[in-house]
Scaffold this motif. Structure first.
Motif, PDB file in Angstrom:
ATOM      1  N   PHE A 111       0.914  -1.200  -0.027  1.00 54.35           N
ATOM      2  CA  PHE A 111      -0.099  -0.123  -0.103  1.00 54.35           C
ATOM      3  C   PHE A 111       0.952   1.476  -0.016  1.00 54.35           C
ATOM      4  O   PHE A 111       0.426   2.307  -0.270  1.00 54.35           O
ATOM      5  N   ARG A 112       2.061   1.296   0.370  1.00 57.49           N
ATOM      6  CA  ARG A 112       2.897   2.219   0.527  1.00 57.49           C
ATOM      7  C   ARG A 112       3.506   2.630  -1.153  1.00 57.49           C
ATOM      8  O   ARG A 112       4.059   3.698  -1.120  1.00 57.49           O
ATOM      9  N   LYS A 113       3.125   1.914  -1.954  1.00 53.39           N
ATOM     10  CA  LYS A 113       3.232   2.312  -3.233  1.00 53.39           C
ATOM     11  C   LYS A 113       2.383   3.257  -3.826  1.00 53.39           C
ATOM     12  O   LYS A 113       2.710   3.935  -4.716  1.00 53.39           O
ATOM     13  N   CYS A 114       1.505   3.546  -3.342  1.00 55.60           N
ATOM     14  CA  CYS A 114       0.332   4.431  -3.643  1.00 55.60           C
ATOM     15  C   CYS A 114       1.004   5.875  -3.745  1.00 55.60           C
ATOM     16  O   CYS A 114       1.817   6.358  -3.132  1.00 55.60           O
ATOM     17  N   ILE A 115       0.844   6.448  -5.152  1.00 55.26           N
ATOM     18  CA  ILE A 115       1.346   7.660  -5.391  1.00 55.26           C
ATOM     19  C   ILE A 115       0.328   8.726  -5.062  1.00 55.26           C
ATOM     20  O   ILE A 115       0.514  10.224  -5.446  1.00 55.26           O
ATOM     21  N   GLU A 116      -0.965   8.541  -4.584  1.00 52.47           N
ATOM     22  CA  GLU A 116      -2.072   9.546  -4.280  1.00 52.47           C
ATOM     23  C   GLU A 116      -2.265  10.349  -5.647  1.00 52.47           C
ATOM     24  O   GLU A 116      -2.614  11.484  -5.607  1.00 52.47           O
ATOM     25  N   CYS A 117      -2.642   9.552  -6.688  1.00 50.22           N
ATOM     26  CA  CYS A 117      -3.079  10.133  -7.842  1.00 50.22           C
ATOM     27  C   CYS A 117      -4.540  10.454  -7.787  1.00 50.22           C
ATOM     28  O   CYS A 117      -5.178  11.266  -8.562  1.00 50.22           O
ATOM     29  N   PHE A 118      -5.266   9.668  -6.829  1.00 51.05           N
ATOM     30  CA  PHE A 118      -6.666   9.662  -6.704  1.00 51.05           C
ATOM     31  C   PHE A 118      -7.594   9.276  -7.785  1.00 51.05           C
ATOM     32  O   PHE A 118      -8.805   9.486  -8.015  1.00 51.05           O
ATOM     33  N   LEU A 119      -6.994   8.356  -8.593  1.00 48.49           N
ATOM     34  CA  LEU A 119      -7.806   7.704  -9.727  1.00 48.49           C
ATOM     35  C   LEU A 119      -8.820   6.824  -9.118  1.00 48.49           C
ATOM     36  O   LEU A 119      -9.958   6.863  -9.636  1.00 48.49           O
ATOM     37  N   CYS A 120      -8.408   6.136  -7.854  1.00 44.71           N
ATOM     38  CA  CYS A 120      -9.441   5.257  -7.360  1.00 44.71           C
ATOM     39  C   CYS A 120     -10.325   6.002  -6.819  1.00 44.71           C
ATOM     40  O   CYS A 120     -11.592   5.621  -6.668  1.00 44.71           O
ATOM     41  N   GLN A 121     -10.150   7.214  -6.361  1.00 43.52           N
ATOM     42  CA  GLN A 121     -11.115   7.984  -5.544  1.00 43.52           C
ATOM     43  C   GLN A 121     -12.354   8.660  -6.505  1.00 43.52           C
ATOM     44  O   GLN A 121     -13.266   8.642  -6.490  1.00 43.52           O
TER      45      GLN A 121
END
Lengths: 272, 366
Positions: free
Chosen positions: B152-162
């Motif tokens: 989960f730390r790979k997340c780049i917070e692009c917020f595509l999932c959001q």
């Protein structure tokens, strides 16, 4: 200029980009939900008819018992099909003979994390596909009745595991010829393949993965459970495949046994 | 580069048709552009070419151009994607390519949206809780224990999932109650963390983050550019952990009969703090307190009033020195099984916010 904001926006909410189209996807996003819906509806209709049919579920010569009627626990079952006795006595005509196991396996599939995705997308269009606006005005997900029942998947898993063991026992009994000695026919192999698919589906389940070790905080303190978890995790990647394959093997096994039992064709025998 | 590949990308420097959403919160529309496309380019290159040619006022957010900063999230042909990672060679030569802003968040201008919803939710998620009795530097974890969290730390917070999640994409009214896939995997990351001291993350995920709203349709996993198995490895394990405590029928029956086992009403699970972004009634539209919903009225009031960035903060103590008056250089010469903390031995992490100070860019306005 388009003036409406993307639904819903809502009163007081800051406006989103005003895009009127439901989706701008250009691929054929509707193919998959329509295909899955067709498969699921076919299975629902077929299994409902078969469950209430109350005949052609057992081939006495070879001890083939369809998974939809196993275990058969009433006096209404045809002779020989009740491997576990008949504790329930006689059933009225409207009660399906497989009433014990069928709700369990049906519940296991309905609450399964794969079928939830498949069902919500294709049967309820919530959403029909990713980034395609859903038709419903309100959405509360699985937070309230009846859909929070989906969270009981774990308990359906425990029960479905017992049903799986019963199915495996049925498969052993199917190695039998008409004279009572060892025998193998095409039906036996079909039942075997069905057992493998059902076992793959049951053991690759997310709830199984959780109880095997997923719930642990420290894998290092539980090396054996970690190994189980790793194994189930490998299977779990293919959970959707197992789910669909086992759906078809159950269907086909039942159809084959129905056909042999009804005398539409005879079983192809390899040994005895 | 093989012939086949260059054919797939179209002949070098061809013109391609684009439809790009232009507008702001008052309205907007898709505008047609015919843009030159060269071999090997990505959609972000085309946006940049447009900016340097016929649309110099086209707004877009971007940064690293390497799929690691998560800035250039847009919707390309209706699918949420990173513009810098979407190759032009994946489209056919006669295809019109639409580029629109993220649909779930308020529009700022053109391809830029206000994603502060996500930062509000991030602030509401309880941070890592240090284990009691272990000082920083003494943290020891086994790889096997942290690898689930590391995914989960790979997340780049692009917020595509959001943006793809239909719970908030199609239902604005669910935003206060729903944190979204990115914060479910944050909760999962910490709940699976071998040293995290909190044990109420499951209750928090259920009561405050709105985990029950998720119906496992897996779109978050489909769009993740880091290929994090958000649903299978994050959300479903969290749902199962909630099941452990909340949906066990036997436990539920016991609770009903004996009226026990209620989720403790801690600050994170109180009924009256529905994990919310600011409602319109609570302030002027578009105003963000940067306090999130800390659930602490005092901290909230202080944040609203503004922080005095010139105040005195306690000075940290000096680090421990050895008998020669110097900082021990290595663990070998130190009396503890780790390097000494350069912040001093009395400091524990995370630092209390009132001890933090830095020059806020808007400090003179307060």
């Amino acid at each position: 200029m388009t003036s409406t904001a993307t639904r819903p926006g809502g009163p007081g909410a800051r406006p989103r980009a005003a895009i009127a189209a439901r989706t701008l996807r250009t691929d054929r996003w509707w193919v998959q939900p329509v295909g899955i819906a067709a498969i699921l509806l076919f299975f629902i209709v077929y299994s409902t008819i078969r469950v209430f049919m109350a005949k052609w579920y057992y081939v006495e010569d070879y001890h083939y018992l369809t998974p939809l009627y196993s275990p058969c626990l009433t006096d209404s079952c045809v002779p020989g099909s009740s491997h576990f006795g008949t504790p329930f006595g006689e059933f009225p005509f409207f009660l399906p003979l497989g009433i014990v196991a069928f709700p369990i396996v049906a519940g296991f599939r309905v609450t399964c994390y794969y079928y939830r995705k498949a069902g919500y997308r294709s049967l309820w269009a919530s959403p029909p596909a990713c980034a395609v606006t859903e038709p419903h005005q309100k959405y509360t997900g699985e937070t309230r009745f009846p859909l929070f029942v989906m969270n009981w998947h774990r308990y359906f898993f425990y029960l479905a595991f017992v049903v799986l063991l019963i199915n495996i026992y049925d498969a052993f009994l199917a190695f039998r010829g008409p004279d009572g000695a060892f025998g193998v026919g095409l039906g036996t192999l079909i039942i075997l393949v069905n057992i493998v698919a059902l076992a793959g589906y049951t053991l690759s389940c997310h709830a199984c993965r959780h109880v095997m070790g997923g719930r642990l905080k420290h894998f290092s303190r539980n090396p054996v459970r970690y190994r189980f978890w790793t194994l189930v995790s490998k299977l779990n990647v293919r959970h959707g495949t197992f789910a669909m394959v086992s759906l078809f093997t159950v269907l086909f096994t039942d159809f084959y046994i129905m056909a042999v039992s009804a005398g539409w064709f005879t079983d192809l025998r390899f040994i005895n | 580069m093989g012939t086949e590949k260059s054919q797939a990308a179209g002949a070098p420097a061809t013109k391609r048709q684009f439809r790009i959403w232009r507008g702001d919160e008052t309205g907007g529309d898709l505008k047609e552009y015919l843009v030159e496309v060269k071999e090997g380019e990505v959609v972000l290159d085309i946006i940049h070419r447009l900016q340097s040619t016929e649309a110099p006022d086209l707004a877009c957010r971007w940064n690293c151009k390497a799929g690691k900063c998560g800035s250039c999230s847009v919707e390309i042909n209706g699918k949420p994607k990173l513009a810098c990672m979407t190759r032009m060679s994946t489209f056919t030569a006669d295809e019109t390519i639409s580029v629109t802003p993220l649909r779930t968040f308020p529009i700022v201008r053109d391809l830029v949206t206000d994603v502060s919803f996500n930062y509000e939710k991030a602030r509401e998620t309880p941070a890592f809780a240090p284990p009691p009795g272990v000082t920083p530097g003494d943290y020891r974890m086994q790889q096997v224990d942290v690898e689930r969290s590391q995914e989960f730390r790979k997340c780049i917070e692009c917020f595509l999932c959001q943006t793809v999640c239909h719970v908030i994409r199609d239902h604005e009214e669910n935003k206060p109650a729903f944190a979204g896939p990115r914060y479910f995997i944050r909760a999962a990351e910490l709940d699976m963390h071998p040293l995290d001291a909190r044990d109420d993350r499951k209750e928090y995920a259920q009561a405050e983050q709105g985990l029950g709203y998720c119906n496992i349709t897996k779109c978050c996993t489909e769009v993740c550019p880091e290929h994090i198995k958000i649903t299978d490895n994050g959300i479903i394990p969290m749902k199962e952990r909630v099941v452990d405590r909340k949906y066990d029928p036997l436990v539920w029956l016991g609770n009903k009969i004996f009226r026990r086992g209620q989720v403790p009403q801690t600050s994170v699970t109180s009924e009256h703090s529905p994990g919310a972004v600011r409602t319109p009634a609570a302030g002027p539209p578009g105003f963000h307190s940067h306090a999130g919903a800390s659930h602490d009225p005092e901290a909230e009031a202080q944040a609203q009033a503004g922080v005095n960035w010139h105040r005195e903060v306690p000075k940290p103590t000096a680090p421990t020195l050895d008998e020669t008056g110097k900082l021990p250089l290595t663990e070998l010469t130190f009396d503890r099984p780790a390097a000494p903390s350069p912040f001093g031995e009395d400091v524990s992490f995370p630092l209390p916010p009132e001890h933090l100070n830095y020059a806020h860019p808007e400090q003179d306005k307060h």
